[in-house]
Design a protein around this motif. Structure first.
Motif, PDB file in Angstrom:
ATOM      1  N   GLN A 111     -11.663   3.106  -8.180  1.00  0.00           N
ATOM      2  CA  GLN A 111     -10.731   3.224  -7.256  1.00  0.00           C
ATOM      3  C   GLN A 111     -10.387   4.676  -6.960  1.00  0.00           C
ATOM      4  N   LYS A 123      -4.821  -0.763  -7.051  1.00  0.00           N
ATOM      5  CA  LYS A 123      -4.885  -1.317  -6.001  1.00  0.00           C
ATOM      6  C   LYS A 123      -4.097  -1.384  -4.778  1.00  0.00           C
ATOM      7  N   LYS A 131       0.865  -1.063  -0.042  1.00  0.00           N
ATOM      8  CA  LYS A 131       0.112  -0.218  -0.001  1.00  0.00           C
ATOM      9  C   LYS A 131       0.892   1.209  -0.258  1.00  0.00           C
ATOM     10  N   ASP A 158      -3.784  -3.453 -12.787  1.00  0.00           N
ATOM     11  CA  ASP A 158      -4.517  -3.063 -11.896  1.00  0.00           C
ATOM     12  C   ASP A 158      -3.767  -1.953 -10.907  1.00  0.00           C
TER      13      ASP A 158
END
Length: 770
Positions: free
Chosen positions: A535, A505, A486, A502
């Motif tokens: 997102q 994410k 993250k 992606d």
């Protein structure tokens, strides 16, 4: 001592060069740069602590290196090398001789997988575990700081003990990970190397003035005794190593032990491990203790000779269950090496009544070929130890649906990093992204004195493929030896990546996203895939855009956008003041490009100066507006299950999700699968100008990806061709009734421009056209 940002390869090479007289090398990934650094130092005339310039010799193979080392050592020279994988195995015959003759030396290994069902250039302990019977002691370091320190400690203790040493660290994860290293002054190095012991080493050299014979042949009545005669040297080695570690601690302030424990005061469960993953376990243990768990970790520094007594003293008496993790696989064995050693130590302790009972000890494999090893996996191992009958053996990090050895793990277990900034950068191989991020690490780590970490993930396709830079900065030591899950900042240097992967994410809530876009500020949002827009809105991400290629082109840098994106990163983050950052960037440009001339420096200065004014924030709508879907990894053939379930996932960077049952056991793969992969990464592609073309076909020869095809064909085939199809009459008597065409597969083009450079045909009316 001063602080420098470097990886383990550079840190080790510096010490090895300072403490040796001969360095024999042969390049092999990921150890090559150690030899390169040593060669640079000697070519620049840098002297070792003995006042001489080490002789660096590149041989024609690793076997040749081993022979050169053996010979140099027998002449009394302090000699070393750097290697990995099959390169290390090619040295094995000489290693037996070097150890058998009790010759002091240190080999530095960037530990790597050995080719079995497939080649892998990535890291684990498979190679070093194959040479543990050679007689070399084995010392393992966990990061660049330890690698530097252990390189010196190993050099000191090999002279004390006469036992040769294999000093190893994880390939890529440690060998290539950048961090702040407290360097060692020459004065400290001199104090660590005992000149008396060095002279004794030289006195044992083969010398025609004092002739002896070494390298005899022995019969059954004598050989066995010779093998047993060296036992005392190995029995004494652990104490001598700890003695050298203590000497180093007095000189440097950094303390090391053969085994080190971290965790609860009275743990009931412990993991035993060595290498870079020990730091991941240590970080996870801290998090688990906060959650009320009673756990700990024992880090192994000296793997061989294994000191039973010290190990038992290191493991807390309260421990009831132990998981031993090995980063290797020994097919057909009852267990991996470290596990068997730990099991033997505890078995002996119960047999000799030093312990009342044997704890439950299980062994597992992890991280082969640099497979990620995360805190979530650490937690899975500790959770398995809670069971009455924990799985033994086990694997963690894969999905084993065949032999059912793998442990399930919760990916959502991620330790909090409130005091650490985490940044991800997605670049294109050869666009300068990695180089710029290495400079950023140095700017932040050396000038701001923050703790830093930089790790760079490359695709095996190298140039023209995606690179991912993982950067961490903080005021506390960084022990996260795994990829960022993250991020607080994500830089997407190629817009096409957003449509293929992606990426978002990995964004934290509220993270800043920097996108290099070829579109205008008003149309960029609508070019985002629907998933990406969702997102951005749901996570409250802040979106910033810049046309880096436009700036680079206007400044004469062509495809090199690294300076633009680096400046934008500092402008958007508060790690250091923006004005100071720009000044430091320009200083790094001067260092990097100064030797290439003033023009190269000015071009990069231009990119820096035009970045901030062209950086714009995109206002995020409340609702998703896009109907663009993510691009599929492959243009799949419906009936081909292998392409769908394996190849497509690998191309999409989802290989971790592929279970064991879908992997070809013997490494046999189908051919021709690249025809289904269309990367579509080039911003520009060649266009055939048939009016200028001389039909030399040199463009087809030079194209590295076979994107350009020239064809001569019968005119009768032109019946149903579309109007857009370009062709001209073929040249040459042989082709009087034929036509000629050149076709370009735009989706496969990488935009390297080699075809344009190679083309000899120039438009006489417009010299800018070929």
């Amino acid at each position: 001592m001063s602080r420098k940002i470097m990886d383990a390869n550079e840190a080790v090479a510096k010490i090895a060069h300072k403490t040796n007289e001969v360095i024999a090398i042969y390049p092999i990934t990921p150890a090559s740069s150690m030899g390169e650094y040593a060669d640079i130092y000697s070519s620049q005339g840098e002297k070792n602590i003995f006042g001489t310039v080490p002789k660096v010799i590149e041989m024609q193979s690793e076997a040749g290196v081993a022979g050169a080392i053996h010979g140099a050592l027998q002449s009394g020279s302090l000699t070393t090398t750097f290697t990995a994988s099959q390169g290390l195995l090619l040295m094995l015959p000489d290693m037996y001789k070097i150890a058998g003759e009790l010759t002091s030396t240190v080999f530095h290994i960037a530990a790597r997988s050995i080719a079995s069902q497939a080649l892998s250039i990535f890291g684990d302990h498979t190679d070093v575990m194959q040479v543990r019977q050679s007689g070399f002691a084995m010392l393992c370091s966990s990061d660049a700081q330890e690698a530097q320190d252990f390189a010196l400690i190993a050099q000191a203790v090999t002279l004390k003990s006469r036992v040769p040493i294999l000093h190893f660290f994880d390939g890529f994860r440690t060998s290539s990970e950048l961090m702040g290293v407290e360097t060692i002054d020459d004065s400290v190095i001199r104090k660590m190397i005992d000149i008396k012991l060095l002279n004794e080493h030289k006195a044992r050299a083969l010398n025609p003035e004092k002739p002896v014979i070494r390298g005899t042949s022995q019969n059954p009545d004598f050989y066995f005794q010779g093998r047993e005669s060296v036992n005392r040297y190995y029995d004494e080695f652990p104490d001598l190593l700890q003695e050298s570690m203590d000497d180093f601690a007095k000189l440097s302030g950094r303390e090391y032990h053969l085994f080190e424990y971290d965790g609860s005061k009275n743990p009931d469960r412990v993991i035993v491990i060595m290498g870079s993953a020990a730091k991941t376990v240590k970080e996870s243990v801290k998090e688990l203790i906060k959650m009320g768990e009673s756990v700990g970790v024992v880090t192994v520094r000296l793997f061989q000779p294994f000191d039973r007594e010290v190990f038992l003293e290191t493991v807390p008496k309260s421990v009831q269950k132990i998981a031993v993790l090995d980063r290797t696989k020994e097919t057909g064995s009852l267990g991996e090496p470290l596990y068997l050693d730990v099991l033997e130590v505890f078995s002996q302790s119960v047999m000799h009544k030093k312990r009342k009972s044997l704890p439950i000890i299980i062994g597992g494999r992890y991280g082969l070929s640099s497979k990620e090893f995360t805190p979530a996996m650490v937690k899975a191992v500790f959770d398995e130890l809670k069971n009455d009958e924990p799985k033994n053996p086990f694997t963690v990090g894969i999905i084993d649906d065949v032999t059912q050895l793998s442990l399930p793990f919760d990916k959502n277990f991620i330790p909090k990093h409130n005091k650490t900034t985490q940044a991800l950068f997605y670049g294109l191989g050869s666009d300068g992204t990695v180089g710029a991020n290495k400079n950023s690490i140095k700017i932040i780590g050396e000038d701001e004195e923050l703790f830093v970490q930089g790790y760079f993930v490359y695709d095996s396709k190298k140039s023209g493929s995606m690179t991912i830079s993982h950067l961490r900065f903080g005021k506390e030591p960084i022990e996260s030896t795994y990829l960022i899950e993250k991020a607080d900042f994500i830089g997407i240097h190629q817009f096409v990546f957003l449509k293929r992967y992606d990426i978002l994410k990995h964004a934290q809530k509220g993270a800043k996203i920097l996108i290099n876009t070829p579109y205008g500020i008003d149309e960029t949002w609508d070019k985002f895939p629907r998933v990406a827009q969702e997102q951005i809105i749901n996570k409250g991400l802040k979106l910033y855009a810049i046309d880096a290629y436009k700036i680079a082109e206007s400044c004469g840098l062509h495809r090199h956008i690294n300076t633009v994106m680096q400046t934008a990163f500092f402008a958007l983050t508060d790690i250091i003041d923006t004005k100071k950052a720009i000044q430091k960037i320009k200083e790094s440009i001067q260092k990097s490009y100064g030797l290439k001339g003033e023009i190269a420096t000015r071009l990069n200065y231009c990119a820096v100066d035009h970045t901030i004014s062209n950086l714009q924030e995109i206002k995020i709508p409340q609702n998703v507006t896009s109907d663009i879907e993510m691009t599929k990894a492959l243009k799949l053939v419906e009936e081909n299950k292998f392409l769908q379930n394996v190849t497509a996932k690998l191309v999409a960077r989802e290989g971790d999700e592929i279970p064991v049952s879908l992997v070809p056991e013997d490494g046999t793969w189908p051919l021709g699968t690249t025809q289904y992969e269309k990367r579509n990464i080039s911003l520009q592609a060649p266009f055939w100008n048939r009016d200028i073309c001389i039909q030399c076909s040199r463009c087809t020869e030079v194209c590295p990806h076979s994107v350009i095809r020239s064809k001569v064909f019968d005119k009768n085939l032109l019946g149903d061709v579309p109007k857009e199809f370009q062709y001209i009459k073929a040249k040459g008597k042989k082709f009087a009734d034929y036509d000629f065409t050149i076709q370009v597969s735009v989706e496969d083009c990488t935009g390297c421009m080699l075809c344009v450079e190679e083309c000899p045909a120039i438009d006489k009316e417009d010299r800018g056209k070929k």
